[in-house]
Design a protein around this motif. Sequence first.
Motif, PDB file in Angstrom:
ATOM      1  N   TYR A   1      -7.168   6.939  -6.026  1.00 17.64           N
ATOM      2  CA  TYR A   1      -6.871   5.707  -5.291  1.00 17.64           C
ATOM      3  C   TYR A   1      -7.865   4.611  -5.658  1.00 17.64           C
ATOM      4  O   TYR A   1      -7.484   3.460  -5.902  1.00 17.64           O
ATOM      5  CB  TYR A   1      -6.915   5.983  -3.793  1.00 17.64           C
TER       6      TYR A   1
ATOM      7  N   LYS B   1       2.342   3.128   1.573  1.00 14.78           N
ATOM      8  CA  LYS B   1       3.182   3.444   0.423  1.00 14.78           C
ATOM      9  C   LYS B   1       3.802   2.189  -0.173  1.00 14.78           C
ATOM     10  O   LYS B   1       3.822   2.004  -1.402  1.00 14.78           O
ATOM     11  CB  LYS B   1       4.266   4.436   0.846  1.00 14.78           C
TER      12      LYS B   1
ATOM     13  N   SER C   1      -3.294  -2.229   4.874  1.00 20.21           N
ATOM     14  CA  SER C   1      -4.062  -1.285   4.072  1.00 20.21           C
ATOM     15  C   SER C   1      -3.387  -1.013   2.730  1.00 20.21           C
ATOM     16  O   SER C   1      -2.174  -0.867   2.643  1.00 20.21           O
ATOM     17  CB  SER C   1      -4.245   0.024   4.842  1.00 20.21           C
ATOM     18  N   ASN C   2      -4.215  -0.921   1.684  1.00 22.06           N
ATOM     19  CA  ASN C   2      -3.696  -0.568   0.366  1.00 22.06           C
ATOM     20  C   ASN C   2      -3.165   0.859   0.316  1.00 22.06           C
ATOM     21  O   ASN C   2      -2.482   1.232  -0.639  1.00 22.06           O
ATOM     22  CB  ASN C   2      -4.794  -0.721  -0.695  1.00 22.06           C
ATOM     23  N   SER C   3      -3.496   1.663   1.325  1.00 18.88           N
ATOM     24  CA  SER C   3      -3.042   3.053   1.327  1.00 18.88           C
ATOM     25  C   SER C   3      -1.588   3.201   1.777  1.00 18.88           C
ATOM     26  O   SER C   3      -1.005   4.270   1.651  1.00 18.88           O
ATOM     27  CB  SER C   3      -3.942   3.901   2.230  1.00 18.88           C
TER      28      SER C   3
ATOM     29  N   ARG D   1      -0.233  -4.754 -11.066  1.00 22.19           N
ATOM     30  CA  ARG D   1      -1.633  -4.633 -11.468  1.00 22.19           C
ATOM     31  C   ARG D   1      -1.858  -4.995 -12.932  1.00 22.19           C
ATOM     32  O   ARG D   1      -2.919  -5.515 -13.310  1.00 22.19           O
ATOM     33  CB  ARG D   1      -2.181  -3.242 -11.165  1.00 22.19           C
TER      34      ARG D   1
ATOM     35  N   ARG E   1      -7.220   3.000  -9.015  1.00 20.60           N
ATOM     36  CA  ARG E   1      -6.001   2.190  -9.122  1.00 20.60           C
ATOM     37  C   ARG E   1      -5.993   0.964  -8.225  1.00 20.60           C
ATOM     38  O   ARG E   1      -5.407  -0.062  -8.569  1.00 20.60           O
ATOM     39  CB  ARG E   1      -4.789   3.059  -8.778  1.00 20.60           C
ATOM     40  N   TYR E   2      -6.602   1.060  -7.030  1.00 24.39           N
ATOM     41  CA  TYR E   2      -6.363   0.041  -6.014  1.00 24.39           C
ATOM     42  C   TYR E   2      -7.595  -0.737  -5.553  1.00 24.39           C
ATOM     43  O   TYR E   2      -7.466  -1.657  -4.754  1.00 24.39           O
ATOM     44  CB  TYR E   2      -5.692   0.693  -4.798  1.00 24.39           C
TER      45      TYR E   2
ATOM     46  N   GLU F   1      -0.122   7.661   6.966  1.00 26.07           N
ATOM     47  CA  GLU F   1      -0.062   7.796   5.513  1.00 26.07           C
ATOM     48  C   GLU F   1      -1.445   8.070   4.937  1.00 26.07           C
ATOM     49  O   GLU F   1      -1.594   8.854   3.989  1.00 26.07           O
ATOM     50  CB  GLU F   1       0.530   6.531   4.891  1.00 26.07           C
TER      51      GLU F   1
ATOM     52  N   ILE G   1       1.306  -3.089  -5.638  1.00 24.92           N
ATOM     53  CA  ILE G   1       0.138  -3.107  -6.523  1.00 24.92           C
ATOM     54  C   ILE G   1       0.477  -2.465  -7.869  1.00 24.92           C
ATOM     55  O   ILE G   1       0.113  -2.986  -8.933  1.00 24.92           O
ATOM     56  CB  ILE G   1      -1.053  -2.379  -5.859  1.00 24.92           C
ATOM     57  N   HIS G   2       1.176  -1.339  -7.816  1.00 27.80           N
ATOM     58  CA  HIS G   2       1.558  -0.645  -9.047  1.00 27.80           C
ATOM     59  C   HIS G   2       2.428  -1.540  -9.930  1.00 27.80           C
ATOM     60  O   HIS G   2       2.270  -1.564 -11.165  1.00 27.80           O
ATOM     61  CB  HIS G   2       2.314   0.639  -8.702  1.00 27.80           C
TER      62      HIS G   2
ATOM     63  N   LYS H   1       1.117   0.106  -2.001  1.00 28.32           N
ATOM     64  CA  LYS H   1       0.773   0.726  -3.281  1.00 28.32           C
ATOM     65  C   LYS H   1       1.862   0.463  -4.318  1.00 28.32           C
ATOM     66  O   LYS H   1       1.560   0.270  -5.508  1.00 28.32           O
ATOM     67  CB  LYS H   1       0.563   2.231  -3.099  1.00 28.32           C
TER      68      LYS H   1
END
Length: 331
Positions: free
Chosen positions: A201, A90, A86-88, A100, A204-205, A173, A96-97, A93
């Motif tokens: 979210y 931590k 899952s992208n959720s 991106r 961003r994702y 999370e 991805i940060h 993310k």
Amino acid sequence: MFFTYSREKLKQINLALLVGQQSQLPAYYHRLPGNINDVSTLHHFLKTFSYLELPKLHLVLDKGFYSQQNIDELLAARDKFTLAVSNSLKWVKGIIHETRDSIQTPENYRKVDGEILYVHSRLFPWGKDRRRCYVHLYYNAHAAATAMDTFTEELLSYKEELASGQTVSGHEEAYDAFFIIKETPVRGRKVLFNNEAIMKYRDRYAGFLAILTNGIKDPVEALRVYRNKDTIEKSFDDLKNQLDMKRLRIHSAASMDGRLFIQFIALILMSALRKKMRDTKLIEKYTVRELLLEMETLTQVRYSGKYGHILTEITKPQREILQSLKIQPNS
């Protein structure tokens, strides 16, 4: 892979189904209690596979199986796996940060089955023992809207888990990030969406997919292997719809086991037909259900003694189907 027959207020069961990646045929099934979730069954099935003395497996798993304990057990058993995450989470993310703003470069451009993607892969040592894993990150700008819909469906599922008190390991999370839980003496638990966090979210994702694997270094191959699980999803759809298993209509455990066995044999035949249709390109003209309906009027009439049997008149579409499947009408 597992499914629950219905969300209505009826007694439910889960069914675990193992499908061969190469043969695309069901090979094993197991009935589970309706209150068992995907994550808690994984350890049991790993033990089952060891008892069956199967060769080392490459497990293709959905997001529902993710937890640190499950990954630890898979790595300890030296099983190969490919798992959507899952992208959720931590750590996802964080990746991805970091990527991106740089992922959409010509070097990262890939075209997979007609779909334009940008990919980023990295070695990802797992846990205190630093076991070798890879994270493959995919970005599809055109799929961002669909990704939002998928994310919304996940949120609805998470909310149901929180409201019922049947939380799932690995979803903590997401619970913390996207929900506000209020407890009152009179009304009890009230679960609300944290809409500000959800919109942040999404901005961003959305459009990203992350896959964790310890067996596939190439991102395109990893994505294709993961998407091959579509075979299992189609098998469950066959069970529930074409093979009439939305309602079991049984009154004893023995009847249930008998019904499941017959349905499993039917599913093998259905899956074999779908594979043959895919190999011969018939799947581009018919669904399995449409093909069976088209062939329904073709009947073999058997006579006793020396007369043998004859077929009823064959229509042009029926003849084309038989030719594609390399079936001789009079055999």
